[in-house]
Scaffold this motif. Structure first.
Motif, PDB file in Angstrom:
ATOM      1  N   PHE A  42       0.817  -1.206   0.000  1.00  0.00           N
ATOM      2  CA  PHE A  42       0.000   0.000   0.000  1.00  0.00           C
ATOM      3  C   PHE A  42       0.858   1.266   0.000  1.00  0.00           C
ATOM      4  CE2 PHE A  42      -3.454  -2.841   1.330  1.00  0.00           C
ATOM      5  CZ  PHE A  42      -4.494  -2.330   0.565  1.00  0.00           C
ATOM      6  N   CYS A  43       2.005   1.221   0.652  1.00  0.00           N
ATOM      7  CA  CYS A  43       2.914   2.374   0.653  1.00  0.00           C
ATOM      8  C   CYS A  43       3.462   2.639  -0.746  1.00  0.00           C
ATOM      9  CB  CYS A  43       4.060   2.138   1.632  1.00  0.00           C
ATOM     10  SG  CYS A  43       3.599   2.272   3.367  1.00  0.00           S
ATOM     11  N   VAL A  44       3.834   1.574  -1.450  1.00  0.00           N
ATOM     12  CA  VAL A  44       4.335   1.725  -2.820  1.00  0.00           C
ATOM     13  C   VAL A  44       3.231   2.270  -3.716  1.00  0.00           C
ATOM     14  CG1 VAL A  44       5.236   0.482  -4.820  1.00  0.00           C
ATOM     15  CG2 VAL A  44       6.081  -0.069  -2.535  1.00  0.00           C
ATOM     16  N   LEU A  45       2.014   1.783  -3.547  1.00  0.00           N
ATOM     17  CA  LEU A  45       0.885   2.301  -4.319  1.00  0.00           C
ATOM     18  C   LEU A  45       0.650   3.782  -4.016  1.00  0.00           C
ATOM     19  CD1 LEU A  45      -1.581   1.907  -6.158  1.00  0.00           C
ATOM     20  CD2 LEU A  45      -2.867   1.145  -4.146  1.00  0.00           C
ATOM     21  N   TRP A  46       0.758   4.161  -2.755  1.00  0.00           N
ATOM     22  CA  TRP A  46       0.578   5.561  -2.361  1.00  0.00           C
ATOM     23  C   TRP A  46       1.657   6.444  -2.992  1.00  0.00           C
ATOM     24  CZ3 TRP A  46      -3.256   8.043   0.232  1.00  0.00           C
ATOM     25  CH2 TRP A  46      -3.004   9.352   0.650  1.00  0.00           C
ATOM     26  N   ALA A  47       2.884   5.946  -3.036  1.00  0.00           N
ATOM     27  CA  ALA A  47       3.971   6.717  -3.647  1.00  0.00           C
ATOM     28  C   ALA A  47       3.695   6.981  -5.123  1.00  0.00           C
ATOM     29  CB  ALA A  47       5.293   5.976  -3.481  1.00  0.00           C
ATOM     30  N   ALA A  48       3.073   6.014  -5.787  1.00  0.00           N
ATOM     31  CA  ALA A  48       2.773   6.175  -7.211  1.00  0.00           C
ATOM     32  C   ALA A  48       1.610   7.131  -7.436  1.00  0.00           C
ATOM     33  CB  ALA A  48       2.450   4.814  -7.825  1.00  0.00           C
ATOM     34  N   VAL A  49       0.582   7.017  -6.627  1.00  0.00           N
ATOM     35  CA  VAL A  49      -0.648   7.777  -6.855  1.00  0.00           C
ATOM     36  C   VAL A  49      -0.588   9.172  -6.253  1.00  0.00           C
ATOM     37  CG1 VAL A  49      -3.135   7.837  -6.413  1.00  0.00           C
ATOM     38  CG2 VAL A  49      -2.026   5.669  -7.002  1.00  0.00           C
ATOM     39  N   ALA A  50      -0.100   9.292  -5.016  1.00  0.00           N
ATOM     40  CA  ALA A  50      -0.182  10.558  -4.286  1.00  0.00           C
ATOM     41  C   ALA A  50       1.130  11.336  -4.218  1.00  0.00           C
ATOM     42  CB  ALA A  50      -0.693  10.305  -2.872  1.00  0.00           C
ATOM     43  N   ASP A  51       2.262  10.650  -4.360  1.00  0.00           N
ATOM     44  CA  ASP A  51       3.552  11.333  -4.201  1.00  0.00           C
ATOM     45  C   ASP A  51       4.222  11.679  -5.527  1.00  0.00           C
ATOM     46  OD1 ASP A  51       3.324  11.315  -1.471  1.00  0.00           O
ATOM     47  OD2 ASP A  51       4.455   9.461  -1.194  1.00  0.00           O
ATOM     48  N   GLY A  52       3.504  11.535  -6.612  1.00  0.00           N
ATOM     49  CA  GLY A  52       3.999  12.023  -7.893  1.00  0.00           C
ATOM     50  C   GLY A  52       4.881  11.088  -8.683  1.00  0.00           C
ATOM     51  N   VAL A  53       5.088   9.866  -8.221  1.00  0.00           N
ATOM     52  CA  VAL A  53       5.939   8.947  -8.986  1.00  0.00           C
ATOM     53  C   VAL A  53       5.234   8.520 -10.271  1.00  0.00           C
ATOM     54  CG1 VAL A  53       7.108   6.712  -8.979  1.00  0.00           C
ATOM     55  CG2 VAL A  53       7.113   8.133  -6.923  1.00  0.00           C
ATOM     56  N   GLY A  54       3.949   8.195 -10.165  1.00  0.00           N
ATOM     57  CA  GLY A  54       3.182   7.816 -11.347  1.00  0.00           C
ATOM     58  C   GLY A  54       3.529   6.441 -11.859  1.00  0.00           C
ATOM     59  N   PHE A  55       2.984   6.132 -13.024  1.00  0.00           N
ATOM     60  CA  PHE A  55       3.223   4.835 -13.670  1.00  0.00           C
ATOM     61  C   PHE A  55       3.841   5.096 -15.047  1.00  0.00           C
ATOM     62  CE2 PHE A  55      -0.460   4.255 -10.856  1.00  0.00           C
ATOM     63  CZ  PHE A  55       0.021   3.240 -10.040  1.00  0.00           C
ATOM     64  N   GLN A  56       5.125   5.433 -15.032  1.00  0.00           N
ATOM     65  CA  GLN A  56       5.819   5.827 -16.252  1.00  0.00           C
ATOM     66  C   GLN A  56       6.593   4.692 -16.907  1.00  0.00           C
ATOM     67  OE1 GLN A  56       5.156   8.887 -17.255  1.00  0.00           O
ATOM     68  NE2 GLN A  56       4.040   9.302 -15.340  1.00  0.00           N
ATOM     69  N   GLY A  57       6.845   3.619 -16.152  1.00  0.00           N
ATOM     70  CA  GLY A  57       7.661   2.536 -16.690  1.00  0.00           C
ATOM     71  C   GLY A  57       6.865   1.619 -17.600  1.00  0.00           C
ATOM     72  N   LYS A  58       7.246   1.567 -18.855  1.00  0.00           N
ATOM     73  CA  LYS A  58       6.546   0.702 -19.808  1.00  0.00           C
ATOM     74  C   LYS A  58       7.039  -0.736 -19.740  1.00  0.00           C
ATOM     75  CE  LYS A  58       5.611   4.484 -23.041  1.00  0.00           C
ATOM     76  NZ  LYS A  58       5.783   4.974 -24.426  1.00  0.00           N
ATOM     77  N   GLY A  59       8.353  -0.898 -19.613  1.00  0.00           N
ATOM     78  CA  GLY A  59       8.909  -2.238 -19.517  1.00  0.00           C
ATOM     79  C   GLY A  59       8.916  -2.979 -20.836  1.00  0.00           C
ATOM     80  N   ARG A  60       9.412  -4.208 -20.778  1.00  0.00           N
ATOM     81  CA  ARG A  60       9.489  -5.065 -21.961  1.00  0.00           C
ATOM     82  C   ARG A  60       8.529  -6.239 -21.813  1.00  0.00           C
ATOM     83  NH1 ARG A  60      15.879  -6.003 -21.535  1.00  0.00           N
ATOM     84  NH2 ARG A  60      15.266  -5.878 -19.329  1.00  0.00           N
ATOM     85  N   MET A  61       8.058  -6.742 -22.926  1.00  0.00           N
ATOM     86  CA  MET A  61       7.160  -7.896 -22.886  1.00  0.00           C
ATOM     87  C   MET A  61       7.917  -9.151 -22.473  1.00  0.00           C
ATOM     88  SD  MET A  61       4.133  -6.943 -23.360  1.00  0.00           S
ATOM     89  CE  MET A  61       3.379  -8.553 -23.538  1.00  0.00           C
ATOM     90  N   LEU A  62       9.148  -9.318 -22.993  1.00  0.00           N
ATOM     91  CA  LEU A  62       9.912 -10.519 -22.678  1.00  0.00           C
ATOM     92  C   LEU A  62      11.395 -10.245 -22.819  1.00  0.00           C
ATOM     93  CD1 LEU A  62       9.791 -13.579 -22.006  1.00  0.00           C
ATOM     94  CD2 LEU A  62       9.835 -14.027 -24.464  1.00  0.00           C
ATOM     95  N   ASN A  63      12.163 -10.677 -21.832  1.00  0.00           N
ATOM     96  CA  ASN A  63      13.610 -10.576 -21.860  1.00  0.00           C
ATOM     97  C   ASN A  63      14.177 -11.969 -21.611  1.00  0.00           C
ATOM     98  OD1 ASN A  63      16.285  -9.706 -21.811  1.00  0.00           O
ATOM     99  ND2 ASN A  63      16.190  -9.147 -19.640  1.00  0.00           N
ATOM    100  N   VAL A  64      14.486 -12.669 -22.674  1.00  0.00           N
ATOM    101  CA  VAL A  64      14.897 -14.060 -22.569  1.00  0.00           C
ATOM    102  C   VAL A  64      16.157 -14.210 -21.735  1.00  0.00           C
ATOM    103  CG1 VAL A  64      15.621 -16.108 -23.862  1.00  0.00           C
ATOM    104  CG2 VAL A  64      13.815 -14.630 -24.770  1.00  0.00           C
ATOM    105  N   SER A  65      17.124 -13.303 -21.893  1.00  0.00           N
ATOM    106  CA  SER A  65      18.385 -13.411 -21.165  1.00  0.00           C
ATOM    107  C   SER A  65      18.190 -13.248 -19.653  1.00  0.00           C
ATOM    108  CB  SER A  65      19.386 -12.369 -21.675  1.00  0.00           C
ATOM    109  OG  SER A  65      18.898 -11.054 -21.435  1.00  0.00           O
ATOM    110  N   GLY A  66      17.130 -12.573 -19.252  1.00  0.00           N
ATOM    111  CA  GLY A  66      16.897 -12.364 -17.822  1.00  0.00           C
ATOM    112  C   GLY A  66      15.985 -13.389 -17.186  1.00  0.00           C
ATOM    113  N   LEU A  67      15.462 -14.334 -17.973  1.00  0.00           N
ATOM    114  CA  LEU A  67      14.538 -15.331 -17.426  1.00  0.00           C
ATOM    115  C   LEU A  67      15.153 -16.205 -16.331  1.00  0.00           C
ATOM    116  CD1 LEU A  67      12.477 -16.553 -20.519  1.00  0.00           C
ATOM    117  CD2 LEU A  67      11.709 -15.147 -18.594  1.00  0.00           C
ATOM    118  N   PRO A  68      16.428 -16.625 -16.448  1.00  0.00           N
ATOM    119  CA  PRO A  68      17.002 -17.421 -15.349  1.00  0.00           C
ATOM    120  C   PRO A  68      16.989 -16.689 -14.009  1.00  0.00           C
ATOM    121  CG  PRO A  68      18.354 -17.640 -17.316  1.00  0.00           C
ATOM    122  CD  PRO A  68      17.354 -16.562 -17.602  1.00  0.00           C
ATOM    123  N   THR A  69      17.373 -15.405 -14.033  1.00  0.00           N
ATOM    124  CA  THR A  69      17.353 -14.619 -12.791  1.00  0.00           C
ATOM    125  C   THR A  69      15.929 -14.452 -12.276  1.00  0.00           C
ATOM    126  OG1 THR A  69      19.345 -13.401 -13.443  1.00  0.00           O
ATOM    127  CG2 THR A  69      17.962 -12.407 -11.735  1.00  0.00           C
TER     128      THR A  69
END
Length: 451
Positions: free
Chosen positions: A223-250
């Protein structure tokens, strides 16, 4: 050698009796539900269900308290690294999180079934002994205690990182300035001193109250992380990738680490007053934790995208109330979980040292030395994300996926299990082996690179 609070009754488990000679092995797990219905119709049949015959512990933990201990065992520091795991694997790797959760819940049920095979089985090493004799006991013990030990070390690293973020530049001079301890190293030592008294508690019923605070903290952090996004101005700016095969093991290693409670499942089961209800405890814990993990993963990745750090709290804006509250509540988790993790290891050492009798002074000394050793390692290997991926890839996969399947097949026999169950277990073994091999290589490579 039991890993619960009670001593193991004498039993020639190391002799590895043949599965055919053991009572209670007529039905594999996937036919257990049908057997339960028949048992209700014929309550006087008596004889083969050792799990049902095992008497309730008069001083054991209640169903609710065991749920709190189980939730605390599964939900913890993995919550902070789950957005990083999603960033490593991409959005599509969320499907793997659900797969890992389902697999680990199923293997937890396999462990419970193995415990019901003999009334003498009191812990994970005993299951290994029942399946493969002394060699099985040694293998189970090695992976079990190594996993719990490294997880405890990860807690101290986590505490040091977050406290250093809250109080940067803090230092203490000893001996008139001859020795100066500062930053993460200082906080690791201080946290260990505070945690130490909780490790002296031997009753899991009492530890349930500590676990309840850890479960609440896990929910508050989301809930704190959600509050930081909604009320503290962080927002939801990260689009990210659909799939990163090299990072799947990690990603797979970290996902598995989130569900690495199998090492203490036998301890929790043996601590219950009504052990037959442990399967319900498992179901509740895995569903609740998966919802919490999934929420945090999506929130963190939407907020920071591929820039999310190994602990999402390190990304939160400084000076905000939500950030401070998230970090403070994050600090509660290791406090509430550390004692739960080291209890099986401490109990095993104590049983070796105290074959007869129970000296409180020896119990305190053993647990103090375990805490001290974890502090030394935490100060030497301060790479939280890579260490947790290594634990998840190697030790957690073995304790949570591979060993339960192997032990179950050996105890019950392939011929007694249906084709569907054997095929499912075979798929789990293949998946676990793949995760262990690729994840361990990737994690070790990154740790070596950091050095």
């Amino acid at each position: 050698m039991a890993i619960g609070g009670a001593a193991s009754p004498p039993c020639p488990l190391d002799g590895a009796p043949s599965p055919a000679a053991l009572p209670g092995l007529e039905e594999p797990l996937l036919r257990a539900a049908h057997g339960a219905v028949q048992a209700r119709k014929q309550p006087a049949a008596g004889g083969h269900d050792h799990e049902a015959q095992r008497p309730a512990e008069p001083d054991g933990a209640t169903f609710v308290r065991t749920c709190f201990n189980g939730l605390n065992a599964l939900s913890g520091v993995g919550l902070l690294s789950i957005p990083y795991a999603l960033a490593e694997g991409g959005w599509l790797s969320l499907a793997l999180l659900l797969v890992v959760a389902a697999v680990c819940c199923y293997t937890g049920l396999l462990l419970q079934r193995c415990m019901g095979a003999s009334p003498a089985v009191r812990g994970y090493p005993d299951i290994g002994a029942l399946a493969f004799g002394r060699g099985g006991r040694l293998a189970a013990s090695a992976f079990l205690y190594a996993e719990l030990y490294l997880v405890a070390i990860g807690f101290l690293i986590l505490e040091g990182d977050n406290l250093d973020k809250l109080f940067p530049g803090t230092s203490v001079s000893i001996g008139g300035g001859l020795v100066v301890v500062s930053g993460k190293q200082l906080f690791v030592v201080l946290v260990a001193l505070v945690i130490l008294p909780t490790t002296w508690l031997r009753s899991l019923g009492v530890l349930a109250y500590v676990s309840a605070s850890g479960v609440l903290a896990s929910v508050v952090v989301v809930f704190c992380v959600l509050w930081a996004a909604v009320a503290d101005g962080v927002g939801f700016q990260g689009k990210g990738r659909m799939l990163n095969v090299s990072g799947l093991p990690t990603a797979l290693g970290l996902y598995t680490f989130c569900y690495c409670g199998h090492a203490i499942f036998p301890t929790l089961c043996n601590s219950m007053k009504e052990q037959k209800k442990f399967s319900r405890v498992l179901s509740i814990c895995f569903v609740a934790c998966t919802l919490n993990y999934g929420s945090m993963a999506i929130l963190g990745y939407l907020m920071y995208g591929d820039d999310v750090k190994s602990q999402v709290t390190l990304n939160l804006p400084e000076g905000k109330i939500s950030s401070k509250l998230a970090i403070y509540t994050t600090l509660i988790n290791p406090f509430s979980k550390y004692a739960l993790m080291v209890t099986p290891l401490a109990t095993a050492v104590e049983e070796k040292l105290l074959a007869s009798g129970n000296k409180r002074s020896v119990n305190v000394l053993v647990r103090t030395m375990i805490v001290l050793s974890t502090v030394v390692v935490a100060l030497t290997v301060p790479f939280f994300g890579h260490l947790m991926a290594l634990v998840g890839s190697l030790l957690s996969v073995m304790a949570s996926m591979l060993l339960p399947c192997i032990f179950y097949l050996k105890i019950f026999g392939v011929t007694r299990c249906g084709r569907a169950e054997v095929a499912l277990i075979a798929m789990i073994i293949v998946l676990g082996s793949l995760v262990a091999a690729t994840g361990t290589y990737s994690s070790l490579k990154k740790i070596i690179h950091e050095f």
